[in-house]
Design a protein around this motif. Structure first.
Motif, PDB file in Angstrom:
ATOM      1  N   PRO A 350      -2.275 -11.929  -2.067  1.00 22.62           N
ATOM      2  CA  PRO A 350      -3.368 -10.955  -1.980  1.00 22.62           C
ATOM      3  C   PRO A 350      -3.279 -10.119  -0.710  1.00 22.62           C
ATOM      4  N   SER A 351      -3.839  -8.919  -0.774  1.00 25.78           N
ATOM      5  CA  SER A 351      -3.715  -7.999   0.347  1.00 25.78           C
ATOM      6  C   SER A 351      -5.057  -7.300   0.622  1.00 25.78           C
ATOM      7  N   PRO A 352      -5.996  -8.034   1.243  1.00 23.71           N
ATOM      8  CA  PRO A 352      -7.265  -7.393   1.579  1.00 23.71           C
ATOM      9  C   PRO A 352      -7.073  -6.451   2.765  1.00 23.71           C
ATOM     10  N   GLY A 353      -8.111  -5.717   3.132  1.00 22.84           N
ATOM     11  CA  GLY A 353      -8.005  -4.811   4.282  1.00 22.84           C
ATOM     12  C   GLY A 353      -8.698  -3.499   3.991  1.00 22.84           C
ATOM     13  N   THR A 354      -8.537  -2.561   4.914  1.00 21.92           N
ATOM     14  CA  THR A 354      -9.214  -1.272   4.778  1.00 21.92           C
ATOM     15  C   THR A 354      -8.294  -0.239   4.146  1.00 21.92           C
ATOM     16  N   VAL A 355      -8.848   0.527   3.216  1.00 18.29           N
ATOM     17  CA  VAL A 355      -8.087   1.593   2.573  1.00 18.29           C
ATOM     18  C   VAL A 355      -8.145   2.813   3.491  1.00 18.29           C
ATOM     19  N   GLU A 356      -7.045   3.059   4.181  1.00 16.82           N
ATOM     20  CA  GLU A 356      -7.030   4.167   5.150  1.00 16.82           C
ATOM     21  C   GLU A 356      -6.623   5.474   4.492  1.00 16.82           C
ATOM     22  N   ARG A 357      -5.810   5.352   3.465  1.00 19.79           N
ATOM     23  CA  ARG A 357      -5.379   6.564   2.773  1.00 19.79           C
ATOM     24  C   ARG A 357      -5.590   6.358   1.286  1.00 19.79           C
ATOM     25  N   TYR A 358      -6.352   7.233   0.675  1.00 25.14           N
ATOM     26  CA  TYR A 358      -6.680   7.091  -0.741  1.00 25.14           C
ATOM     27  C   TYR A 358      -6.526   8.440  -1.423  1.00 25.14           C
ATOM     28  N   ARG A 405       3.250   9.836 -14.466  1.00 30.63           N
ATOM     29  CA  ARG A 405       2.860  10.919 -13.559  1.00 30.63           C
ATOM     30  C   ARG A 405       1.673  10.480 -12.696  1.00 30.63           C
ATOM     31  N   ALA A 406       0.667   9.857 -13.326  1.00 33.10           N
ATOM     32  CA  ALA A 406      -0.526   9.428 -12.581  1.00 33.10           C
ATOM     33  C   ALA A 406      -0.167   8.376 -11.531  1.00 33.10           C
ATOM     34  N   LEU A 407       0.752   7.464 -11.881  1.00 31.53           N
ATOM     35  CA  LEU A 407       1.165   6.424 -10.932  1.00 31.53           C
ATOM     36  C   LEU A 407       1.905   7.028  -9.739  1.00 31.53           C
ATOM     37  N   ARG A 408       2.625   8.127  -9.984  1.00 30.75           N
ATOM     38  CA  ARG A 408       3.305   8.811  -8.873  1.00 30.75           C
ATOM     39  C   ARG A 408       2.302   9.456  -7.918  1.00 30.75           C
ATOM     40  N   GLU A 409       1.198   9.943  -8.478  1.00 26.78           N
ATOM     41  CA  GLU A 409       0.187  10.602  -7.639  1.00 26.78           C
ATOM     42  C   GLU A 409      -0.652   9.601  -6.840  1.00 26.78           C
ATOM     43  N   PHE A 410      -0.793   8.399  -7.390  1.00 27.92           N
ATOM     44  CA  PHE A 410      -1.784   7.437  -6.877  1.00 27.92           C
ATOM     45  C   PHE A 410      -1.326   6.816  -5.549  1.00 27.92           C
ATOM     46  N   VAL A 411      -2.155   6.989  -4.505  1.00 26.70           N
ATOM     47  CA  VAL A 411      -1.846   6.380  -3.204  1.00 26.70           C
ATOM     48  C   VAL A 411      -3.038   5.542  -2.752  1.00 26.70           C
ATOM     49  N   ILE A 412      -2.796   4.279  -2.473  1.00 24.02           N
ATOM     50  CA  ILE A 412      -3.779   3.408  -1.814  1.00 24.02           C
ATOM     51  C   ILE A 412      -3.025   2.716  -0.687  1.00 24.02           C
ATOM     52  N   GLU A 413      -3.340   3.062   0.560  1.00 20.05           N
ATOM     53  CA  GLU A 413      -2.591   2.508   1.691  1.00 20.05           C
ATOM     54  C   GLU A 413      -3.543   2.112   2.821  1.00 20.05           C
ATOM     55  N   PRO A 414      -3.158   1.172   3.685  1.00 16.28           N
ATOM     56  CA  PRO A 414      -1.885   0.465   3.730  1.00 16.28           C
ATOM     57  C   PRO A 414      -1.865  -0.843   2.948  1.00 16.28           C
ATOM     58  N   VAL A 415      -2.931  -1.167   2.212  1.00 18.14           N
ATOM     59  CA  VAL A 415      -2.904  -2.432   1.479  1.00 18.14           C
ATOM     60  C   VAL A 415      -1.775  -2.391   0.447  1.00 18.14           C
ATOM     61  N   LYS A 416      -1.241  -3.556   0.148  1.00 15.82           N
ATOM     62  CA  LYS A 416      -0.190  -3.646  -0.865  1.00 15.82           C
ATOM     63  C   LYS A 416      -0.853  -3.679  -2.238  1.00 15.82           C
ATOM     64  N   THR A 417      -0.265  -2.968  -3.181  1.00 15.45           N
ATOM     65  CA  THR A 417      -0.838  -2.950  -4.534  1.00 15.45           C
ATOM     66  C   THR A 417       0.266  -3.095  -5.582  1.00 15.45           C
ATOM     67  N   THR A 418      -0.177  -3.219  -6.823  1.00 12.25           N
ATOM     68  CA  THR A 418       0.774  -3.340  -7.934  1.00 12.25           C
ATOM     69  C   THR A 418       1.268  -1.970  -8.433  1.00 12.25           C
TER      70      THR A 418
END
Lengths: 452, 85
Positions: A350-358, A405-418
């Protein structure tokens, strides 16, 4: 129709339910833990009650606190979402006793669905194929061995109170079965407070296909087609689509009729799912009933145009079903990717934390069900599901293009995601061909090293 | 004369809930004063419903258990202190 609904959940599903209520002109009351004060569901509801504590047991699983919040806010109905109290017979019964409408199945439905062995017996009695195995609970090791000899190995020992991948053990031969039986029994007693076990033949890498069910209070039950849920890791679904690429019209009709038989014979009310497994020869077998709205319900919504949460609310208010699957023919194709705060490169830690870039995706055919926003701090106490990204297209190929295409656009950082894992799976040829089973995910992740 | 013991801090690798025992009925993994081996399990950390075992990075002795059982701990939060040779 009631005027105010208390949403007894958090995360994306609480947001989803609040939106449905608002669309129907209903007021909403949220409950939120101390860790969820800044959560989107708390912000979107008309009012909110803070449940003291952080852990689920003190908050979203705490019946007394939730019922007290319902009384304080003057809600007439409670929507449990999925997980937490959604499949808790006692909670559904308490809602009824304490004068609230539980937006979901009846306590009787929940009890039957929660007893996997009873549900299996009921399906068999309704003439629906079940996996070869024990007709009733298995109490002794010798009995287990006799049944396994009949069905053939490998077999799976299952806990009647388990389900959803919990309380299962695979045995390749009699030696292993002898060894595992007592352990499985002790485990079931400890984990579920019920040591009833049963045995089924184990099918290697089957497909997992389920049918959406709705029932009204007059006893009418309809199904709304199938969902393909074979992309799983350790029985946790990662990606779903509707319809299933494995079914043709004839098989879909047969399985849909079987799902209806199961639902009718248990007098099913509100939304639920009948799960099947499909072997490589396209034989299908009943697996279990899920007595809740499921995480993957949006793919059915996208291809039927029916808002299932609004239907749940409507049905709970006593309204009727005036359609069935033949009157809502599937429109196009939908895929859902579960975006979890987990590191697929590192045993899905798991990778909790703050979403700094969305940066959320958008555009034609994209739906995003999420509680995440820029600056959101993901608490470590709850589920890792951050978002459900749903793509729709007029056919499967275009749905895959939209999703990629949507997955290429999607950014959630720095947490690790699927997200990176989904990108790889969507680009795979056997996925494009619709030719995959429950062993599919293994191709894309490092071999687990956390098995100690 | 043996070298003076070194203080070794065990910290949470990610945020989570700290558990001293494998289940409520079981005894704690370790108590203050226990000697521990490298790779021995010291405690559990639950993050988003996933339990991970926190193992000792070295042979040593437990001198302090800082976090309280079932309490939330932050990313990098101090869990316990060992002494190693």
């Amino acid at each position: 129709m009631f005027k105010k609904v208390l949403v007894a959940n958090r995360g994306e599903i609480a947001v989803r339910i609040i939106r449905a209520c608002r669309d129907l002109g209903l007021k909403t009351a949220a409950v939120f833990s101390e860790a969820d004060r800044q959560s989107l569901h708390a912000a979107l509801a008309d009012e909110g009650v803070c449940l003291a504590g952080f852990k689920p047991a003190d908050t979203y699983l705490n019946m007394d606190k939730i019922l007290r919040a319902a009384r304080e806010t003057g809600a007439q109905a409670i929507h449990p979402g999925y997980g937490y109290l959604a499949e808790n017979e006692k909670f559904a019964a308490r809602c009824r006793e304490e004068g609230f409408v539980f937006i979901g199945p009846s306590p009787e439905n929940i009890r039957l669905a929660g007893n996997k062995l009873m549900a299996r017996e009921m399906a068999a009695a309704a003439g629906v194929p079940v996996i070869p195995g024990s007709a009733r609970g298995v109490v002794s090791r010798d009995e287990a061995l006799a049944i396994a000899a009949e069905t053939g190995y490998p077999v799976m020992i299952k806990a009647s109170a388990g389900g959803g991948g919990r309380g299962m053990r695979i045995c390749s031969g009699p030696e292993e079965l002898k060894e595992e039986f007592s352990i499985a029994r002790a485990e079931a007693a400890a984990a579920f407070g019920n040591d009833t076990l049963y045995i089924e033949r184990y099918l290697q890498n089957p497909r997992h296909i389920e049918f959406q069910i709705l029932g009204d209070s007059s006893g009418r039950v309809v199904h709304l087609g199938d969902r393909e849920c074979s992309v799983q890791r350790r029985y946790q679904k990662l990606l779903e689509e509707a319809p299933s690429p494995a079914l043709d019209g004839v098989l879909r009709e047969k399985m849909g009729a079987a799902a209806l038989k199961v639902a009718q014979s248990m007098n099913y009310f509100n939304a639920g799912t009948v799960e099947f497994i499909l072997d490589e020869k396209k034989n299908f077998y009943f697996m279990e009933i899920n007595s809740r709205i499921q995480v993957e319900h949006p793919v059915t919504e996208m291809v039927t145009g029916i808002d299932l949460v609004k239907e749940q609310i409507r049905l709970s208010a006593g309204e009727c079903l005036d359609y069935d699957f033949s009157s809502v023919p599937g429109r196009g194709w939908a895929i859902e990717c579960r975006i979890n705060a987990e590191d697929p490169e590192n045993s899905f830690l798991p990778s909790p934390g703050t979403v700094e870039r969305y940066r959320p995706p958008g555009g034609f055919g994209v739906r995003l069900d999420t509680h995440v926003y820029q600056g959101y701090s993901i608490p470590p106490y709850y589920d890792s599901l951050l978002a459900k990204l749903i793509a729709w297209g007029p056919d499967r190929k275009s749905a895959i293009s939209v999703m990629s295409r949507a997955l290429r656009e999607f950014v959630i950082e720095p947490v690790k995601t699927t997200i990176p894992l989904h990108r790889r799976m969507l680009a795979d040829k056997s996925f494009a061909d619709g030719d995959y089973d429950t062993g599919f995910v293994r191709k894309f992740i490092p071999v687990d090293e956390d098995e100690d | 004369m043996a070298e003076s013991p070194k203080r070794l801090e065990i910290r949470a690798p990610i945020a989570g809930v700290f558990y001293r025992r494998p289940s409520p009925e079981d005894p704690p993994y370790v108590e203050v004063g226990d000697t521990v081996k490298k790779k021995q399990v010291l405690c559990l950390l639950e993050t988003m419903k996933v339990f991970q075992k926190i193992k000792s990075p070295a042979d040593g002795k437990v001198v302090e258990i800082v976090a309280r059982n079932e309490d939330p701990v932050a990313d990098g939060g101090l869990l316990m202190v060992l002494e190693t040779d």
